[in-house]
Design a protein around this motif. Structure first.
Motif, PDB file in Angstrom:
ATOM      1  N   ARG A 147      74.894 -42.451 -16.507  1.00  0.00           N
ATOM      2  CA  ARG A 147      74.381 -42.770 -15.165  1.00  0.00           C
ATOM      3  C   ARG A 147      73.240 -41.843 -14.821  1.00  0.00           C
ATOM      4  O   ARG A 147      73.364 -40.631 -14.929  1.00  0.00           O
TER       5      ARG A 147
ATOM      6  N   ALA B 199      72.248 -47.856  -9.168  1.00  0.00           N
ATOM      7  CA  ALA B 199      73.135 -48.358  -8.113  1.00  0.00           C
ATOM      8  C   ALA B 199      74.515 -47.723  -8.323  1.00  0.00           C
ATOM      9  O   ALA B 199      74.894 -47.415  -9.470  1.00  0.00           O
ATOM     10  N   PRO B 200      75.296 -47.524  -7.233  1.00  0.00           N
ATOM     11  CA  PRO B 200      76.595 -46.854  -7.363  1.00  0.00           C
ATOM     12  C   PRO B 200      77.476 -47.494  -8.441  1.00  0.00           C
ATOM     13  O   PRO B 200      77.569 -48.718  -8.511  1.00  0.00           O
ATOM     14  N   GLY B 201      78.074 -46.649  -9.288  1.00  0.00           N
ATOM     15  CA  GLY B 201      79.022 -47.131 -10.283  1.00  0.00           C
ATOM     16  C   GLY B 201      78.438 -47.633 -11.591  1.00  0.00           C
ATOM     17  O   GLY B 201      79.161 -47.759 -12.580  1.00  0.00           O
TER      18      GLY B 201
ATOM     19  N   GLU C   4      73.629 -37.939 -14.436  1.00  0.00           N
ATOM     20  CA  GLU C   4      74.655 -37.577 -13.470  1.00  0.00           C
ATOM     21  C   GLU C   4      76.040 -37.543 -14.129  1.00  0.00           C
ATOM     22  O   GLU C   4      76.869 -36.701 -13.840  1.00  0.00           O
TER      23      GLU C   4
ATOM     24  N   PRO D 100      70.907 -40.551 -11.574  1.00  0.00           N
ATOM     25  CA  PRO D 100      71.103 -40.535 -10.108  1.00  0.00           C
ATOM     26  C   PRO D 100      70.375 -41.687  -9.406  1.00  0.00           C
ATOM     27  O   PRO D 100      70.707 -42.016  -8.273  1.00  0.00           O
TER      28      PRO D 100
END
Ligand code: NAI
Ligand code: MG
Ligand code: ZN
Length: 278
Positions: free
Chosen positions: A161, A166-168, A237, A163
């Motif tokens: 991931r 998109a979330p997740g 991340e 930063p």
């Protein structure tokens, strides 16, 4: 080969046609879509930096108005290329046209002056190039070769991931090729830098032009050779091994990242192979 969209070098002095309006990775959109009558746009007196003839959409000539600032046009809004990919990504021909237009527009706006002597550059007739009349330097549209790789360990895939995601969402590792490096060397270096893992035999799979902002993605598959995951602090991340039976949310179907993952799943699980996104 696509039939609805065909890139071509059209003479901006030719009359009529439709035009896309672009500024800083955004396009102007109204109730009729993204293509505006060119003569109508001309009357708006927009802050035009460059006009380019870019090709044919459904047989009709298409031009690009590259603007200095995202000017207000009554009844129209600005939408980012990313938003447009999410909305119209399934319409490959439309997205290919927008990706091409965004890259040509960005290049034209960033090559107005000669990087060598500072003179104003001119559009060269008959060629997609900017030319310096004072020192004869030529600039062609900019492309940045980048590698993207799916690293696997039997039934596990290494995904990470950024930063910015998109979330997740987790994706394959990617990075720009450096001067003097082969793409294979870049694959090994980027995997080592971003997650601290060693790989062997990176194999070229497929490529994709990616207009964020001007990458040519060279897609690879590589097998794990050693090491434990240590994410690079600024860029990554989180990075993990995921079982192919329990994957996190993945990148958009239009991306070669998704294609590389789906291709591996299809081979491992005996499913039909995915189609390479255009
Ligand atoms: N189509 C796809 O499936 C995917 C495409 N990508 C694309 O891959 C490209 C590279 O991925 P990243 O992980 O961001 O690269 P990266 O790992 O090399 O790091 C990005 C950093 O490299 C530097 N950089 C920016 N432009 C550069 C250039 N032209 N040459 C050398 N260094 C540069 C900047 O400091 C930037 O923050 C990006 O364009 C990204 O949009 C990334 C993932 C999926
Ligand atoms: Mg990277
Ligand atoms: Zn010059």
């Amino acid at each position: 080969m696509s039939l609805r969209w065909q890139a071509a070098l059209l003479d901006p002095l030719a009359p009529a046609g439709s035009a896309l309006v672009h500024c800083r990775q955004q396009f102007l959109v109204d109730a009729n879509g993204l293509l505006f009558p060119r003569d109508w746009l001309r009357r708006l007196d927009l802050p035009l930096l460059s006009e380019q003839g870019i090709g044919y959409f459904e047989g009709e000539p298409v031009y690009l108005f590259e603007l200095d600032v995202p000017a207000e046009v009554p009844g129209a809004q600005w939408q980012s290329l990313r938003q447009l990919m999410m909305l119209h990504g399934e319409d490959r021909d439309l997205f290919r046209m927008l990706g091409f237009a965004a890259q040509i527009g960005t290049w034209a706006s960033q090559h107005r002056f000669c990087g060598s002597c500072g003179s104003r550059m001119e559009q060269r007739p008959g060629e997609r190039a900017m030319h310096c009349p004072a020192c004869e330097v030529q600039h062609y549209p900019r492309l940045s070769p980048s590698m993207i790789v799916l690293v696997t360990r039997e039934d596990e895939v290494l995904l990470a991931r950024s930063p910015r995601f998109a979330p997740g969402v987790y994706s394959t590792l990617a990075g720009y090729v450096e001067p003097g490096e082969s793409v294979e060397e870049c694959v090994v270096r980027e995997v080592r830098e971003e997650v601290g893992v060693e790989i062997h035999t990176p194999r070229y799979m497929a490529s994709q032009g990616w207009p964020f902002p001007h990458s040519l993605m060279l897609g690879f598959h590589a097998e794990y050779a050693g090491g434990v995951i240590v994410p690079q602090p600024e860029e990554i991340e989180d990075a993990r091994w995921f079982s192919i039976h329990d994957l996190p949310p993945l990148p958009a179907t239009q991306s070669i990242a998704r294609y590389l993952i789906e291709l591996y799943l299809s081979r491992r699980l005996g499913r039909p192979e995915p189609v390479l996104p255009g």
